[in-house]
Scaffold this active site. Structure first.
Site, PDB file in Angstrom:
ATOM      1  N   HIS A   1      -4.402  -7.766   4.677  1.00  0.00           N
ATOM      2  CA  HIS A   1      -2.974  -7.915   4.962  1.00  0.00           C
ATOM      3  C   HIS A   1      -2.763  -8.120   6.452  1.00  0.00           C
ATOM      4  CE1 HIS A   1       1.317  -7.346   5.016  1.00  0.00           C
ATOM      5  NE2 HIS A   1       1.183  -6.364   5.890  1.00  0.00           N
TER       6      HIS A   1
ATOM      7  N   GLY B   1       0.788  -1.242   0.000  1.00  0.00           N
ATOM      8  CA  GLY B   1       0.000   0.000   0.000  1.00  0.00           C
ATOM      9  C   GLY B   1       0.808   1.272   0.000  1.00  0.00           C
ATOM     10  N   SER B   2       1.607   1.481   1.029  1.00  0.00           N
ATOM     11  CA  SER B   2       2.309   2.761   1.168  1.00  0.00           C
ATOM     12  C   SER B   2       3.646   2.743   0.437  1.00  0.00           C
ATOM     13  CB  SER B   2       2.541   3.071   2.646  1.00  0.00           C
ATOM     14  OG  SER B   2       3.311   2.053   3.260  1.00  0.00           O
TER      15      SER B   2
ATOM     16  N   GLU C   1      -2.837  -9.993  17.094  1.00  0.00           N
ATOM     17  CA  GLU C   1      -2.391  -9.438  18.375  1.00  0.00           C
ATOM     18  C   GLU C   1      -3.552  -9.147  19.309  1.00  0.00           C
ATOM     19  OE1 GLU C   1      -1.735  -4.679  17.958  1.00  0.00           O
ATOM     20  OE2 GLU C   1      -0.547  -5.930  16.656  1.00  0.00           O
TER      21      GLU C   1
ATOM     22  N   HIS D   1      11.440  -4.093   6.755  1.00  0.00           N
ATOM     23  CA  HIS D   1      11.918  -3.469   7.989  1.00  0.00           C
ATOM     24  C   HIS D   1      13.443  -3.430   8.056  1.00  0.00           C
ATOM     25  CE1 HIS D   1       7.762  -4.568   8.921  1.00  0.00           C
ATOM     26  NE2 HIS D   1       7.788  -3.542   9.731  1.00  0.00           N
TER      27      HIS D   1
ATOM     28  N   GLU E   1       3.492 -11.343   6.204  1.00  0.00           N
ATOM     29  CA  GLU E   1       4.943 -11.418   6.375  1.00  0.00           C
ATOM     30  C   GLU E   1       5.389 -12.863   6.426  1.00  0.00           C
ATOM     31  OE1 GLU E   1       8.500 -12.397   8.289  1.00  0.00           O
ATOM     32  OE2 GLU E   1       6.605 -12.616   9.355  1.00  0.00           O
TER      33      GLU E   1
ATOM     34  N   ASP F   1      -6.968  -3.828   5.363  1.00  0.00           N
ATOM     35  CA  ASP F   1      -5.845  -4.376   6.133  1.00  0.00           C
ATOM     36  C   ASP F   1      -6.269  -4.766   7.548  1.00  0.00           C
ATOM     37  OD1 ASP F   1      -4.039  -4.129   4.091  1.00  0.00           O
ATOM     38  OD2 ASP F   1      -3.320  -2.162   4.707  1.00  0.00           O
TER      39      ASP F   1
ATOM     40  N   GLU G   1      -0.463   6.434  -0.749  1.00  0.00           N
ATOM     41  CA  GLU G   1      -0.862   6.882   0.597  1.00  0.00           C
ATOM     42  C   GLU G   1      -0.099   8.107   1.080  1.00  0.00           C
ATOM     43  OE1 GLU G   1      -1.062   3.616   3.372  1.00  0.00           O
ATOM     44  OE2 GLU G   1      -1.941   2.276   1.892  1.00  0.00           O
TER      45      GLU G   1
END
Length: 767
Positions: free
Chosen positions: A652, A443-444, A616, A705, A676, A610, A495
């Site tokens: 995502h 996306g970004s 989590e 990352h 991921e 997303d 974005e």
């Protein structure tokens, strides 16, 4: 009654740590300058907690990147690949190489795996373990910081060094390079405990009276092996560290199921989380009534930003005092304050009635003082707090009857697609005519200084809307050209108008607000500003439509609409605490649904919703999973199920363990899921294969990352690995997360390699 804190935010009120680390990585400052910023933040934190009259102040809660990585460094748990880098001259560069990877001077070593810290949005670096591994004291950080505090306070009596406990440390890691399936990382406990004992006794010899050992594993459904390791470790620690006060902490849930593990362990104090599980108190009081152990009551919410209801807290404190006496009681936040912003005083544009309900890290420390004063007889503090909560019960700022009624009227048809995936897939493949291994991004795209400056000027009214829109349109046109040159199959608009994937939507929805300085560490130098959901949520207008439709008008290729899902908006915000969380989730979901339907109506054929936070948000105890998944999956399906069969819904997820929840993920019924897998070298795909996940999957083929650029061959190998476990027709090729934190030169080279690898896969793997 002692007052203490488990940990304090370490980024600095103006994100000084983030800026210093990034300046050091780009060689704009030297090591001394970086360390000076660390010293300044630690000093400010210690002084603030001293002024707040804490009886015990944490030390070693500061980190330049991650406290789990700090623990690995302390214990000498450094993979050989990093130790072999001959050009690294100091420990901090070795430390950063483990966190970020190292691609320099002919070396090309990936960063270590990263995942979420329990059920939070904080990411930690996953320790690696191998059979018969030895540990030793490598880093002196904990001792150096102790000396700093000693110089500041002229004594270390009030200083409480913090360590991750040995069982939680082993639990947080993974076995590596080991063909012997009989090896389990808990087997290393006998090698690990002597090093812990030495560290604890070295701290005692330096004058430390208290040490905090964090064992959040106690709130989980522990295996028998983990239980045995726990009892072994703490019997040894009790035996050889008897002259220091051990505070054993648990947080994020209750420990009732594992309470018996503490029966023959001699520690000075036990910390329990009464925010997440207040019902455990009675059982724990009964269990310890005849012992001498001190109970530390976690009664201030360290993960949310609302003021403490003193009536509730005082009832818990008084009950505990009645059972075991005031001398055996400590009070504290339930967990480290790492997870909340630093100081509400820096927020000047929040409605006063909302701001008055809020409490950041600094304010929460002072709430401990208020509670102590109430226990000592100050009834005015309690009365004022009670009156405040009563006043806000029915405020129109927080409550909207129409929105509440809409949630009650959600029907089964609102959470079902018209046809099953098998039919939708055939329709979509005919309509889109994409190649095998279609390529896209999450996306970004990079958020440069110029883009951030542009948004900042617009917020300050230094640019009018027309000027701002033209500049954003320019960036969108430019990123479309770049994607077309790279030859991606499905494009995104970049974005550039968004600061953060959740914060952006908070500005577009009623009932949610953004802060100016409410920064929280997500990982390393990455900080986010979680929005605050203070009232009933509603869509008040178009949120993404203008930008997405403009982008689609500038290309003949498919353009994805980009939205954040309801569970992620919920999990990555500070959520109101005056109604059930699922009510709030359904309200957000309906607002997203309205945006999805508007995008579809205007011709957007692929829409990504997303949900990186789905995992989590999962309760830590399995007995609570079904209830969570019922409302979480329902929330996603409310947002996604109103579209036609030919509209393709993507979602995502990132940096979480999914193996045990794949059945639930499949119930989302998204047409495509991206996630991921690069740091874990596609380990996750084994689970997808065993489960026979029915829909399409985009396993992330490179780690965004880390600044390193993956080669074509490396990405092709990952695609090939995926093709051995998944149907080729179901595989997408994409990075493992958004690209906004990366630099353009890294992104363009990496994406070019990615598309080349996908083309190679079409030739070599199509059969």
């Amino acid at each position: 009654m002692l007052k203490h804190n488990l940990g304090y935010p370490r980024i600095g009120i103006k994100r000084e740590l983030k800026k210093a680390c990034e300046a050091y990585w780009s060689q704009k400052i030297d090591l001394n300058a970086l360390f000076e910023v660390g010293r300044k933040i630690r000093k400010e934190n210690w002084i603030m907690q001293e002024i707040a009259n804490l009886d015990l102040i944490p030390c070693n809660d500061f980190s330049f990147y991650d406290h789990v990585l700090d623990m690995s460094f302390l214990l000498g748990n450094i993979p050989e690949s990093y130790l072999s880098i001959k050009t690294i001259e100091n420990n901090i560069d070795l430390y950063f190489a483990m966190a970020r990877g190292f691609q320099k001077d002919g070396w090309d070593i990936k960063a270590m795996e990263m995942t979420k810290w329990f059920n939070t949005n904080y990411h930690y670096i996953v320790p690696e373990f191998y059979k018969n591994q030895k540990f030793y004291i490598f880093s002196k950080k904990i001792f150096d910081e102790l000396e700093e505090s000693k110089n500041l306070f002229k004594s270390v009596k009030k200083i409480k060094p913090v360590l991750i406990g040995p069982i939680s440390y082993l639990f947080l890691g993974k076995e590596k390079k080991e063909k012997d399936k009989s090896f389990h990382r808990m087997d290393l406990i006998e090698n690990l405990v002597p090093v812990y004992i030495k560290i604890i006794n070295d701290l005692k010899n330096k004058g430390v009276k208290w040490i905090q050992l964090d064992e959040p594993i106690l709130v989980l459904d522990m295996s028998e092996k983990e239980k045995e390791a726990f009892q072994y470790a703490y019997k040894k620690i009790s035996q050889f560290c008897s002259e220091i006060n051990i505070l054993l902490t648990s947080y994020f849930d209750g420990i009732s199921e594992n309470l018996y593990l503490l029966k023959d362990i001699f520690i000075k104090a036990l910390h329990i989380d009464l925010v997440e599980d207040s019902e455990q108190l009675e059982k724990i009081l009964f269990f310890f009534k005849e012992s001498k152990i001190i109970l530390s009551l976690g009664i201030i919410d360290g993960r949310n930003i609302w003021k403490n209801n003193y009536t509730h807290s005082i009832n818990k404190i008084k009950k505990t005092i009645k059972y075991i006496g005031e001398n055996r009681v400590m009070i504290a936040p339930n967990c480290s304050l790492l997870h909340i912003p630093i100081n509400i005083e820096y927020e000047n544009f929040i409605h006063k009635d909302i701001k008055n309900r809020m409490s950041f890290a600094k304010q929460k420390i002072y709430e401990l003082n208020d509670l102590e004063c109430i226990i000592k007889g100050d009834k005015n503090i309690l009365l004022n707090n009670f009156s405040f909560f009563e006043k806000n019960k029915n405020s129109s700022i927080f409550h909207d009857k129409k929105i509440k009624e809409r949630v009650k009227k959600i029907k089964d048809k609102d959470i079902q697609r018209k046809n099953p995936f098998s039919i939708r897939q055939r329709i979509q493949k005919e309509k889109f005519n994409l190649p095998l291994f279609p390529t896209t991004t999450i996306g970004s795209f990079p958020q440069t200084k110029e883009i951030r400056s542009l948004r900042n000027k617009f917020r300050k009214n230094e640019l009018n809307k027309e000027e701002y829109d033209k500049k954003i349109q320019h960036y969108i046109i430019n990123v479309i050209k770049k994607q077309e040159e790279i030859d991606l199959d499905v494009l995104v608009h970049g974005e550039f108008e968004r600061t953060d994937m959740v914060e952006y939507f908070s500005d577009k929805l009623k009932g949610i607000l953004s802060t100016n300085n409410g920064w929280v560490q997500s990982y390393g130098s990455r900080c986010v500003k979680p929005p605050i959901i203070y009232g009933d949520v509603n869509r008040i207008g178009n949120m993404t439509i203008d930008w997405i439709c403009f982008a689609q008008s500038k290309t003949k290729k498919l353009m994805k609409g980009m939205l954040t899902g309801p569970v992620t908006i919920l999990q990555w915000s500070f959520v109101r605490d005056d109604q059930p969380i699922y009510y709030t989730a359904y309200q957000i979901a309906w607002a997203i649904r309205e945006e999805v339907l508007s995008l579809e109506k205007l011709g957007i054929k692929i829409i990504q919703i997303d949900e990186p936070a789905l995992r989590e948000g999962l309760p830590l105890k399995k007995k609570n999973w079904n209830f969570y998944f019922d409302w979480a999956i329902k929330s996603f399906r409310i947002s996604s199920s109103g579209v036609k069969d030919e509209t393709q819904i993507h979602t995502h997820m990132c940096y979480s363990e999914f193996n045990d929840i794949l059945k639930h993920i499949s119930h989302l019924d998204a047409d495509v899921i991206t996630m991921e897998t690069s740091r874990s070298k596609m380990e996750l795909l084994k689970a997808f294969s065993v489960f026979s996940y029915p829909n399409e999957i985009g396993p992330g083929v490179y780690d965004i990352h880390s600044p390193r650029i993956p080669s074509v061959e490396e990405i092709f190998d990952l695609i090939k690995k995926a093709s051995k476990t998944l149907p080729i027709k179901n595989i997408w090729v994409n990075p493992d997360c958004g690209l906004k934190t990366r630099k353009w030169e890294e992104v363009l080279k990496s994406l070019k390699n990615m598309t080349e690898a996908a083309k190679l896969a079409r030739i070599k793997l199509s059969n």
